[in-house]
Design a protein around this motif. Structure first.
Motif, PDB file in Angstrom:
ATOM      1  N   VAL A 159       0.870  -1.172   0.000  1.00  0.00           N
ATOM      2  CA  VAL A 159       0.000   0.000   0.000  1.00  0.00           C
ATOM      3  C   VAL A 159       0.905   1.220   0.000  1.00  0.00           C
ATOM      4  O   VAL A 159       1.848   1.302   0.776  1.00  0.00           O
ATOM      5  N   SER A 160       0.635   2.157  -0.914  1.00  0.00           N
ATOM      6  CA  SER A 160       1.432   3.387  -0.966  1.00  0.00           C
ATOM      7  C   SER A 160       0.504   4.580  -1.177  1.00  0.00           C
ATOM      8  O   SER A 160      -0.654   4.429  -1.542  1.00  0.00           O
ATOM      9  N   ASP A 161       1.051   5.764  -0.924  1.00  0.00           N
ATOM     10  CA  ASP A 161       0.274   6.985  -1.098  1.00  0.00           C
ATOM     11  C   ASP A 161       0.211   7.378  -2.559  1.00  0.00           C
ATOM     12  O   ASP A 161       1.203   7.286  -3.279  1.00  0.00           O
ATOM     13  N   GLY A 162      -0.968   7.823  -2.980  1.00  0.00           N
ATOM     14  CA  GLY A 162      -1.149   8.328  -4.333  1.00  0.00           C
ATOM     15  C   GLY A 162      -1.450   9.811  -4.299  1.00  0.00           C
ATOM     16  O   GLY A 162      -1.299  10.473  -3.283  1.00  0.00           O
ATOM     17  N   ASP A 163      -1.907  10.337  -5.412  1.00  0.00           N
ATOM     18  CA  ASP A 163      -2.246  11.757  -5.504  1.00  0.00           C
ATOM     19  C   ASP A 163      -3.589  12.037  -4.829  1.00  0.00           C
ATOM     20  O   ASP A 163      -4.476  11.190  -4.809  1.00  0.00           O
ATOM     21  N   GLY A 164      -3.738  13.244  -4.300  1.00  0.00           N
ATOM     22  CA  GLY A 164      -5.017  13.691  -3.760  1.00  0.00           C
ATOM     23  C   GLY A 164      -5.493  12.915  -2.543  1.00  0.00           C
ATOM     24  O   GLY A 164      -6.692  12.774  -2.342  1.00  0.00           O
ATOM     25  N   GLY A 165      -4.574  12.377  -1.759  1.00  0.00           N
ATOM     26  CA  GLY A 165      -4.961  11.634  -0.557  1.00  0.00           C
ATOM     27  C   GLY A 165      -5.421  10.219  -0.833  1.00  0.00           C
ATOM     28  O   GLY A 165      -5.892   9.535   0.079  1.00  0.00           O
ATOM     29  N   LEU A 166      -5.312   9.771  -2.069  1.00  0.00           N
ATOM     30  CA  LEU A 166      -5.704   8.402  -2.414  1.00  0.00           C
ATOM     31  C   LEU A 166      -4.579   7.434  -2.072  1.00  0.00           C
ATOM     32  O   LEU A 166      -3.431   7.835  -1.894  1.00  0.00           O
ATOM     33  N   LYS A 167      -4.910   6.173  -1.990  1.00  0.00           N
ATOM     34  CA  LYS A 167      -3.942   5.108  -1.723  1.00  0.00           C
ATOM     35  C   LYS A 167      -3.896   4.170  -2.928  1.00  0.00           C
ATOM     36  O   LYS A 167      -4.875   4.030  -3.658  1.00  0.00           O
ATOM     37  N   HIS A 168      -2.726   3.554  -3.113  1.00  0.00           N
ATOM     38  CA  HIS A 168      -2.547   2.549  -4.166  1.00  0.00           C
ATOM     39  C   HIS A 168      -2.293   1.199  -3.499  1.00  0.00           C
ATOM     40  O   HIS A 168      -1.309   1.053  -2.770  1.00  0.00           O
ATOM     41  N   LEU A 169      -3.167   0.254  -3.741  1.00  0.00           N
ATOM     42  CA  LEU A 169      -2.975  -1.120  -3.283  1.00  0.00           C
ATOM     43  C   LEU A 169      -2.506  -1.904  -4.499  1.00  0.00           C
ATOM     44  O   LEU A 169      -3.242  -2.057  -5.473  1.00  0.00           O
ATOM     45  N   VAL A 170      -1.243  -2.339  -4.468  1.00  0.00           N
ATOM     46  CA  VAL A 170      -0.650  -3.050  -5.602  1.00  0.00           C
ATOM     47  C   VAL A 170      -0.482  -4.510  -5.209  1.00  0.00           C
ATOM     48  O   VAL A 170       0.101  -4.823  -4.167  1.00  0.00           O
ATOM     49  N   MET A 171      -0.993  -5.398  -6.070  1.00  0.00           N
ATOM     50  CA  MET A 171      -0.927  -6.832  -5.805  1.00  0.00           C
ATOM     51  C   MET A 171      -0.238  -7.524  -6.976  1.00  0.00           C
ATOM     52  O   MET A 171      -0.791  -7.565  -8.080  1.00  0.00           O
TER      53      MET A 171
END
Length: 195
Positions: A159-171
């Protein structure tokens, strides 16, 4: 009569002065008591204001510390839950991808974006092309044209931080010997407690 009248005048003056003198002393004493009480009251008000300020600042600091701990716990628990779900989803996508059931994977994608916090879901092949996406305009495009390419390099679910306060869950989707691709879920994290 003159000596008698002098004594009588003297006694009258003494009688007149004594009550006046006592009155002045009492008035001075009253003024002194009033001033000292006002000074004591002002000092007590100052101590009360100082203590109120100290307690207000202490309360604000403790409230901030509690909110920070609560928000940290919310974030940690949320990310731990997302990692667990991500691992499960990557295995489900892997199984369907090996069997060639892209329609089943597309249903996974469709179900995920029904959640109000999920913004996008992408399935990326081993070459970095978006093979399935909740936003159909992205299908067939290069992943790196829309997202940081290093997101696909994580060896495990992350899980990492994305733009605009969104999160990226990469699997990552792992085959027996090689990586088959990745799944990316872009989502809005749990709202944190506000002050």
């Amino acid at each position: 009569m003159s000596s008698e009248s002098n004594e009588s005048i003297l006694s009258k003056l003494q009688n007149a002065r004594l009550p006046l003198w006592i009155t002045l002393v009492l008035a001075a004493l009253l003024v002194f008591v009033f001033i000292s009480q006002q000074m004591a009251l002002s000092a007590a008000e100052a101590r009360l204001a100082s203590e109120t300020q100290r307690l207000t600042e202490q309360f604000a600091a403790e409230k901030s510390a509690l909110l920070a701990r609560a928000n940290s716990a919310i974030s940690g628990n949320s990310e731990a839950a997302h990692l667990l779900v991500g691992k499960t989803l990557s295995w489900a996508v892997r199984g369907e991808q090996i069997r060639g059931n892209l329609g089943e994977i597309d249903q996974f994608v469709g179900e995920l974006v029904r959640n109000e916090r999920v913004q996008q879901v992408l399935v990326v092949d081993r070459d970095g092309r978006i093979s399935l996406a909740s936003d159909r305009k992205l299908q067939g495009a290069a992943f790196s044209d829309h997202f940081p390419a290093d997101l696909l390099g994580a060896p495990d679910v992350s899980v990492s931080d994305g733009d605009g306060g969104l999160k990226h869950l990469v699997m990552p989707i792992q085959g027996l010997n090689a990586r088959l691709g990745s799944v990316l879920v872009v989502y809005r994290p749990e709202p944190l407690l506000a002050e």
